[in-house]
Design a protein around this motif. Sequence first.
Motif, PDB file in Angstrom:
ATOM      1  N   THR A  65       0.817  -1.212   0.000  1.00  0.00           N
ATOM      2  CA  THR A  65       0.000   0.000   0.000  1.00  0.00           C
ATOM      3  C   THR A  65       0.850   1.261   0.000  1.00  0.00           C
ATOM      4  O   THR A  65       1.742   1.419   0.824  1.00  0.00           O
ATOM      5  N   ASN A  66       0.542   2.166  -0.905  1.00  0.00           N
ATOM      6  CA  ASN A  66       1.100   3.514  -0.861  1.00  0.00           C
ATOM      7  C   ASN A  66       0.042   4.381  -0.176  1.00  0.00           C
ATOM      8  O   ASN A  66      -0.915   4.836  -0.799  1.00  0.00           O
ATOM      9  N   MET A  71      -4.889   7.502   0.789  1.00  0.00           N
ATOM     10  CA  MET A  71      -5.638   8.400   1.676  1.00  0.00           C
ATOM     11  C   MET A  71      -6.648   9.267   0.907  1.00  0.00           C
ATOM     12  O   MET A  71      -7.623   9.737   1.483  1.00  0.00           O
ATOM     13  N   PHE A  72      -6.436   9.476  -0.385  1.00  0.00           N
ATOM     14  CA  PHE A  72      -7.384  10.250  -1.186  1.00  0.00           C
ATOM     15  C   PHE A  72      -8.639   9.443  -1.534  1.00  0.00           C
ATOM     16  O   PHE A  72      -9.682  10.015  -1.848  1.00  0.00           O
ATOM     17  N   TYR A  73      -8.520   8.133  -1.500  1.00  0.00           N
ATOM     18  CA  TYR A  73      -9.573   7.274  -2.036  1.00  0.00           C
ATOM     19  C   TYR A  73     -10.907   7.379  -1.295  1.00  0.00           C
ATOM     20  O   TYR A  73     -11.953   7.500  -1.945  1.00  0.00           O
ATOM     21  N   PRO A  74     -10.935   7.334   0.051  1.00  0.00           N
ATOM     22  CA  PRO A  74     -12.237   7.363   0.721  1.00  0.00           C
ATOM     23  C   PRO A  74     -13.072   8.603   0.394  1.00  0.00           C
ATOM     24  O   PRO A  74     -14.266   8.487   0.117  1.00  0.00           O
ATOM     25  N   CYS A  75     -12.447   9.762   0.414  1.00  0.00           N
ATOM     26  CA  CYS A  75     -13.214  10.982   0.140  1.00  0.00           C
ATOM     27  C   CYS A  75     -13.642  11.067  -1.320  1.00  0.00           C
ATOM     28  O   CYS A  75     -14.777  11.463  -1.613  1.00  0.00           O
ATOM     29  N   LEU A  76     -12.763  10.685  -2.223  1.00  0.00           N
ATOM     30  CA  LEU A  76     -13.118  10.663  -3.647  1.00  0.00           C
ATOM     31  C   LEU A  76     -14.283   9.710  -3.891  1.00  0.00           C
ATOM     32  O   LEU A  76     -15.266  10.054  -4.552  1.00  0.00           O
ATOM     33  N   LEU A 111      -8.381   3.541   7.503  1.00  0.00           N
ATOM     34  CA  LEU A 111      -7.189   3.404   6.671  1.00  0.00           C
ATOM     35  C   LEU A 111      -5.935   3.824   7.440  1.00  0.00           C
ATOM     36  O   LEU A 111      -4.898   3.163   7.368  1.00  0.00           O
ATOM     37  N   ILE A 112      -6.036   4.898   8.204  1.00  0.00           N
ATOM     38  CA  ILE A 112      -4.894   5.379   8.984  1.00  0.00           C
ATOM     39  C   ILE A 112      -4.413   4.313   9.962  1.00  0.00           C
ATOM     40  O   ILE A 112      -3.208   4.083  10.111  1.00  0.00           O
ATOM     41  N   TYR A 113      -5.348   3.643  10.627  1.00  0.00           N
ATOM     42  CA  TYR A 113      -4.985   2.647  11.637  1.00  0.00           C
ATOM     43  C   TYR A 113      -4.779   1.241  11.066  1.00  0.00           C
ATOM     44  O   TYR A 113      -4.360   0.341  11.788  1.00  0.00           O
ATOM     45  N   SER A 114      -5.033   1.061   9.792  1.00  0.00           N
ATOM     46  CA  SER A 114      -4.997  -0.290   9.212  1.00  0.00           C
ATOM     47  C   SER A 114      -3.646  -1.005   9.281  1.00  0.00           C
ATOM     48  O   SER A 114      -3.631  -2.230   9.353  1.00  0.00           O
TER      49      SER A 114
END
Length: 153
Positions: A65-66, A71-76, A111-114
Amino acid sequence: MIMTGKLEAILWSIALPGFAQLLNKRFLKGIVFIILELLVNVNSHFNLVIIYSFQGNIREAIEATNYQWLMFYPCLYMFAMWDAYKDAEGETPAFSFLPFVFGAYFVTIGLIYSPTFQLGQSLIGPVWLPILSLIPGLLIGNFIRYLLMRFKV
């Protein structure tokens, strides 16, 4: 103009952000969402991460994972779903954006804590923890929507 129904718009957006916009003849928005999804997907290595996760190789998924891109994916993803929902046929209820917004927030937190969050001895990883995090996000977003509707804010 024939518009898709709200459920159809949500389901096509789940398949790929931008599809529902294309169905609703919002071609520029649809193409922009598809290009952004592909850009984030490729640069985050998300398809490989999904494959590793489904195969139970969570450590490999985390390493592939990059996070700077993912990090952009959930909001998009959630914004494209919201946009499709609001443009679809039928009335858009007041504050109906809140479950989408809180879903995006909670998926991002997941995602941050994954890379480190474990249930027992098992890592959940960058696919499953964000998906599981969506549930409380939707519940809290709907609860806040309910409160705002109930108290006529």
